[in-house]
Design a protein around this motif. Structure first.
Motif, PDB file in Angstrom:
ATOM      1  N   ILE A  70       0.855  -1.190   0.000  1.00 19.34           N
ATOM      2  CA  ILE A  70       0.000   0.000   0.000  1.00 19.34           C
ATOM      3  C   ILE A  70       0.892   1.241   0.000  1.00 19.34           C
ATOM      4  O   ILE A  70       1.770   1.383   0.858  1.00 19.34           O
ATOM      5  CB  ILE A  70      -0.946  -0.011   1.221  1.00 19.34           C
ATOM      6  N   TRP A  75      -2.501   4.262   5.577  1.00 17.17           N
ATOM      7  CA  TRP A  75      -3.280   3.048   5.392  1.00 17.17           C
ATOM      8  C   TRP A  75      -2.409   1.799   5.439  1.00 17.17           C
ATOM      9  O   TRP A  75      -2.839   0.747   5.914  1.00 17.17           O
ATOM     10  CB  TRP A  75      -4.110   3.122   4.107  1.00 17.17           C
ATOM     11  N   SER A  76      -1.195   1.908   4.983  1.00 16.34           N
ATOM     12  CA  SER A  76      -0.258   0.792   5.097  1.00 16.34           C
ATOM     13  C   SER A  76      -0.069   0.411   6.565  1.00 16.34           C
ATOM     14  O   SER A  76      -0.125  -0.769   6.926  1.00 16.34           O
ATOM     15  CB  SER A  76       1.084   1.180   4.472  1.00 16.34           C
TER      16      SER A  76
END
Length: 125
Positions: A70, A75-76
């Motif tokens: 990602i 968000w990763s």
């Protein structure tokens, strides 16, 4: 810190791919060598259960790899945290029900990766 967490995440993913392979494809051949306290006749009887467990370990590994792919760091880190918590929880349950050593194989590395992930997130802000 982020790179260190990514190395831990990749290593934990590799470990879970190995566990998945072991449980799905090598349960009756490698199982008795690894789980020496289990009666040998149990391995053939539990091959389907082990395979099912292997699929879950593969899902954990895939989720961790996904977190590394990602591009958005926020968000990763969120996806990595989710899957690392799954790994830690599975390790706690496995340590309580199967073998205490699972705590050190699964939960401790996941906790370390969570700490580095958190520190990496803090250094980004």
């Amino acid at each position: 810190m982020r790179k260190i967490s990514m190395v831990f995440i990749a290593a934990i993913a590799a470990l879970h791919f190995y566990i998945a392979w072991f449980e799905i494809f090598a349960w009756t051949t490698r199982g008795p060598k690894i789980f020496t306290t289990f009666p040998e006749e149990l391995f053939e009887q539990t091959i389907v259960l082990a395979g099912n467990q292997g699929i879950y370990n593969a899902f954990l590994a895939v989720g961790l790899v996904w977190s590394l792919l990602i591009k958005d760091r926020y968000w990763s880190a969120n996806v990595a945290t989710c899957f690392l918590l799954f790994v830690a929880a599975a390790g706690l349950f496995g340590a309580a029900t199967a073998s205490p050593s699972i705590l050190f194989v699964q939960t401790v590395p996941a906790a370390i990766a969570l700490v580095f992930s958190y520190l990496g997130r803090k250094s980004d802000s």
